[in-house]
Scaffold this active site. Sequence first.
Site: not given
Length: 347
Positions: A20, A123
């Site tokens: 991520h 995110d």
Amino acid sequence: MATLRSGSHILVFPFPAQGHIIPLLDFTHRLALAATDIDLTITVLVTPKNLPFLTQLLAAHPRIQPLVLPFPPHPSIPSAVENLKDLPSRCLPALMHTLGQLYHPLLSWFQSHPSPPSAIVSDMFLGWTQRLASRVGAKHIVFSPSGAMALSIFYSLWMELPRLDDPRDQTAVVSFDKLPNCPKYPWWKISGLYRACVEGDPAMEFIKDIFHANIQSWGLVVNSFNQLERPYFDHLKRVMGCDRVWAVGPLLPLHDHDDLTVAVHRGGSSSVPLDHLLTWLDACEDGEVVYVCFGSQVVLTNDQMAGVASGLEKSGVRFIWSIKEPSVGHVEANYGMIPNGFEDGVA
């Protein structure tokens, strides 16, 4: 993406996990390159132990500023750990939940900043920032590090909340009838995060709200490309009720293409020096090398390791097998060990 305006300020908030944080920092690099002719301020939020991930980005773009906030404590997360790479995958819900405690420190930072961000790019696991963005009058843009189909399935799970009729039947099929091509999967293959969901548990209710908030966001950036997943990009636009869904992938590493060695520490240290690996690859024919990797979180059982090792040895192919280093706990539980004699057998 939307046109960047001179004087804009963007807050980038990556989720602390290998798959991520790295692509979002690569996207931030591209964003900074696209804004070289305008006065764009970029702030990247991390916790102290994740600050080293920013070293290369900050060196390339001195105008990017880090915002370092203390990592919020959680009873399931050791005090010295701030990244999922150092945790078993079962701790993902705890990590998502505890990072939500940064809401008020981040709100205080916004309220005290002389020129606060007008947009937050965060995110997909940090959807609570959509509520923060609404409060401070900023646009919220979700970043997905993986593909549009995977994200479509994630959103469908948390919107539709399918359940097993018989909790013991892990082979029961879950159908995603509202998605293009109506994908179907046995229960055991769908998201472990979702399968661990317990109705009424505060952490799981928090995570459900994260994905609902993502759908309400102003925009979405996906690390994929239209030629591969156009039906799913169109689906995501319908789900979000807008066309502000951008395909920006595949995002490439932040480096000088003439010197790949600068990317050596992106995902942590390696047992094989990168220059040795590149020299070996240069001596191989195109299409001759098989790359084997199960991701940055997966640690195979010793039996599974033996199976992969046996297959590679019997195949006779040249290969690179990327393996997550097992922890002491993994070793004690019979996980992650390369079979004795394997390296000599394939040398």
